[in-house]
Scaffold this motif. Structure first.
Motif, PDB file in Angstrom:
ATOM      1  N   ASN A  80     -34.778 -41.259   0.736  1.00 57.46           N
ATOM      2  CA  ASN A  80     -35.160 -41.396  -0.695  1.00 57.46           C
ATOM      3  C   ASN A  80     -35.417 -42.812  -1.358  1.00 57.46           C
ATOM      4  O   ASN A  80     -35.513 -43.202  -2.228  1.00 57.46           O
ATOM      5  CB  ASN A  80     -34.286 -40.693  -1.542  1.00 57.46           C
ATOM      6  N   LYS A  81     -35.822 -43.727   0.041  1.00 58.22           N
ATOM      7  CA  LYS A  81     -35.948 -45.337  -0.399  1.00 58.22           C
ATOM      8  C   LYS A  81     -37.111 -45.295  -1.449  1.00 58.22           C
ATOM      9  O   LYS A  81     -38.107 -44.390  -1.199  1.00 58.22           O
ATOM     10  CB  LYS A  81     -36.339 -45.797   0.841  1.00 58.22           C
ATOM     11  N   GLY A  85     -33.016 -43.707  -9.428  1.00 59.10           N
ATOM     12  CA  GLY A  85     -31.681 -42.912  -9.165  1.00 59.10           C
ATOM     13  C   GLY A  85     -30.868 -43.812 -10.246  1.00 59.10           C
ATOM     14  O   GLY A  85     -30.690 -44.751 -10.541  1.00 59.10           O
ATOM     15  N   THR A  86     -29.772 -42.837 -10.464  1.00 54.22           N
ATOM     16  CA  THR A  86     -28.559 -43.457 -11.267  1.00 54.22           C
ATOM     17  C   THR A  86     -27.459 -43.077 -10.343  1.00 54.22           C
ATOM     18  O   THR A  86     -26.987 -41.999  -9.842  1.00 54.22           O
ATOM     19  CB  THR A  86     -28.377 -42.434 -12.460  1.00 54.22           C
ATOM     20  N   TYR A 102     -25.037 -47.294 -12.458  1.00 48.23           N
ATOM     21  CA  TYR A 102     -26.101 -48.611 -12.306  1.00 48.23           C
ATOM     22  C   TYR A 102     -27.287 -47.717 -12.152  1.00 48.23           C
ATOM     23  O   TYR A 102     -27.468 -46.434 -11.613  1.00 48.23           O
ATOM     24  CB  TYR A 102     -25.877 -49.366 -11.029  1.00 48.23           C
ATOM     25  N   LYS A 103     -28.542 -48.253 -12.557  1.00 44.74           N
ATOM     26  CA  LYS A 103     -29.825 -47.100 -12.688  1.00 44.74           C
ATOM     27  C   LYS A 103     -30.609 -48.137 -11.950  1.00 44.74           C
ATOM     28  O   LYS A 103     -30.826 -49.470 -12.192  1.00 44.74           O
ATOM     29  CB  LYS A 103     -30.315 -46.584 -13.882  1.00 44.74           C
ATOM     30  N   GLY A 104     -31.456 -47.533 -10.862  1.00 46.39           N
ATOM     31  CA  GLY A 104     -32.422 -48.408 -10.092  1.00 46.39           C
ATOM     32  C   GLY A 104     -33.092 -47.766  -9.099  1.00 46.39           C
ATOM     33  O   GLY A 104     -32.809 -46.712  -8.888  1.00 46.39           O
ATOM     34  N   VAL A 105     -33.894 -48.733  -8.362  1.00 45.54           N
ATOM     35  CA  VAL A 105     -34.721 -48.060  -7.149  1.00 45.54           C
ATOM     36  C   VAL A 105     -33.843 -48.308  -6.008  1.00 45.54           C
ATOM     37  O   VAL A 105     -33.578 -49.453  -5.856  1.00 45.54           O
ATOM     38  CB  VAL A 105     -36.282 -48.962  -7.223  1.00 45.54           C
ATOM     39  N   ILE A 106     -33.911 -47.171  -5.054  1.00 48.55           N
ATOM     40  CA  ILE A 106     -33.330 -47.612  -3.879  1.00 48.55           C
ATOM     41  C   ILE A 106     -34.183 -48.411  -2.920  1.00 48.55           C
ATOM     42  O   ILE A 106     -35.428 -48.048  -2.604  1.00 48.55           O
ATOM     43  CB  ILE A 106     -33.037 -46.390  -2.885  1.00 48.55           C
ATOM     44  N   ILE A 115     -28.543 -51.165  -1.432  1.00 46.27           N
ATOM     45  CA  ILE A 115     -29.162 -51.862  -2.154  1.00 46.27           C
ATOM     46  C   ILE A 115     -30.101 -51.246  -3.077  1.00 46.27           C
ATOM     47  O   ILE A 115     -31.003 -50.605  -2.717  1.00 46.27           O
ATOM     48  CB  ILE A 115     -30.094 -52.916  -1.125  1.00 46.27           C
ATOM     49  N   ILE A 116     -29.830 -51.513  -4.474  1.00 42.20           N
ATOM     50  CA  ILE A 116     -30.836 -51.006  -5.445  1.00 42.20           C
ATOM     51  C   ILE A 116     -31.522 -52.189  -6.013  1.00 42.20           C
ATOM     52  O   ILE A 116     -30.984 -53.158  -6.244  1.00 42.20           O
ATOM     53  CB  ILE A 116     -30.258 -49.879  -6.357  1.00 42.20           C
ATOM     54  N   SER A 117     -32.705 -52.058  -6.942  1.00 44.32           N
ATOM     55  CA  SER A 117     -33.115 -53.036  -7.653  1.00 44.32           C
ATOM     56  C   SER A 117     -33.606 -52.400  -9.035  1.00 44.32           C
ATOM     57  O   SER A 117     -33.766 -51.240  -9.225  1.00 44.32           O
ATOM     58  CB  SER A 117     -34.585 -53.457  -6.926  1.00 44.32           C
ATOM     59  N   ASP A 118     -33.183 -53.324 -10.186  1.00 39.09           N
ATOM     60  CA  ASP A 118     -33.632 -53.001 -11.334  1.00 39.09           C
ATOM     61  C   ASP A 118     -35.172 -53.149 -11.658  1.00 39.09           C
ATOM     62  O   ASP A 118     -35.727 -54.334 -11.502  1.00 39.09           O
ATOM     63  CB  ASP A 118     -32.859 -54.100 -12.183  1.00 39.09           C
ATOM     64  N   PRO A 119     -35.908 -51.941 -11.863  1.00 40.04           N
ATOM     65  CA  PRO A 119     -37.278 -52.249 -12.172  1.00 40.04           C
ATOM     66  C   PRO A 119     -37.759 -52.930 -13.237  1.00 40.04           C
ATOM     67  O   PRO A 119     -38.763 -53.441 -13.287  1.00 40.04           O
ATOM     68  CB  PRO A 119     -37.553 -50.603 -12.513  1.00 40.04           C
ATOM     69  N   LYS A 120     -36.823 -53.158 -14.121  1.00 36.99           N
ATOM     70  CA  LYS A 120     -37.391 -53.999 -15.389  1.00 36.99           C
ATOM     71  C   LYS A 120     -37.241 -55.372 -15.037  1.00 36.99           C
ATOM     72  O   LYS A 120     -38.238 -56.379 -15.361  1.00 36.99           O
ATOM     73  CB  LYS A 120     -36.387 -54.009 -16.626  1.00 36.99           C
ATOM     74  N   THR A 121     -36.167 -55.929 -14.254  1.00 41.27           N
ATOM     75  CA  THR A 121     -36.093 -57.234 -14.032  1.00 41.27           C
ATOM     76  C   THR A 121     -36.450 -57.736 -12.760  1.00 41.27           C
ATOM     77  O   THR A 121     -36.709 -58.896 -12.267  1.00 41.27           O
ATOM     78  CB  THR A 121     -34.572 -57.733 -14.174  1.00 41.27           C
TER      79      THR A 121
END
Length: 148
Positions: A80-81, A85-86, A102-106, A115-121
């Motif tokens: 699901n990269k 997700g939360t 944490y909410k972010g993109v895998i 490793i997830i990334s914050d789509p806003k920052t």
């Protein structure tokens, strides 16, 4: 440097025999064999010529088409990269950081990390899977590999 000098082994220094000091002189010896100018150098024995060996064709292993992938969490997260997700983590040894969300993109998932990334920052975060509890997704998640 004069190579014709005689030298004394260090082990024979300070040895006394009946009150007198005796040392054994060392004269360098020549270890290379000498050949007379009219004598030829020895030659190795004759060898038989090598016969060509035909190349062997080894069968190449065929990768399995439908091997069963085990459904470990890191494999499911890896499938699901790119999805948002939360992610819920519990740090049992900390009172201040007990439960975190944490909410972010895998971005990537391994056996012991996520490793997830914050789509806003655009910041990326590396988490240890030992603290991972569960994940929620707002869309359908991929569970099986597409080539099954």
């Amino acid at each position: 440097m004069d190579y014709q000098k005689t030298y004394t082994y260090p082990s024979t220094l300070n040895q006394t025999t009946q009150g007198a000091s005796t040392t054994t002189p060392y004269t360098p010896q020549q270890t290379m064999p000498q050949y007379a100018p009219n004598q030829p150098y020895p030659t190795p024995p004759a060898q038989t010529p090598l016969q060509p060996v035909p190349p062997q064709i080894l069968p190449q292993p065929v990768p399995p088409i439908n091997f069963p992938e085990q459904s470990y969490i890191e494999n499911i997260l890896r499938l699901n990269k790119g999805k948002v997700g939360t992610f819920y983590f519990t740090y049992t040894d900390s009172n201040e950081w007990r439960d975190r969300v944490y909410k972010g993109v895998i971005e990537a998932a391994g056996r012991d990390h996520l490793i997830i990334s914050d789509p806003k920052t655009g910041k990326r975060y590396l988490f240890q899977m030992i603290y991972f509890v569960w994940a929620e997704f707002d869309e359908e998640i991929q569970y099986e590999y597409p080539y099954r």
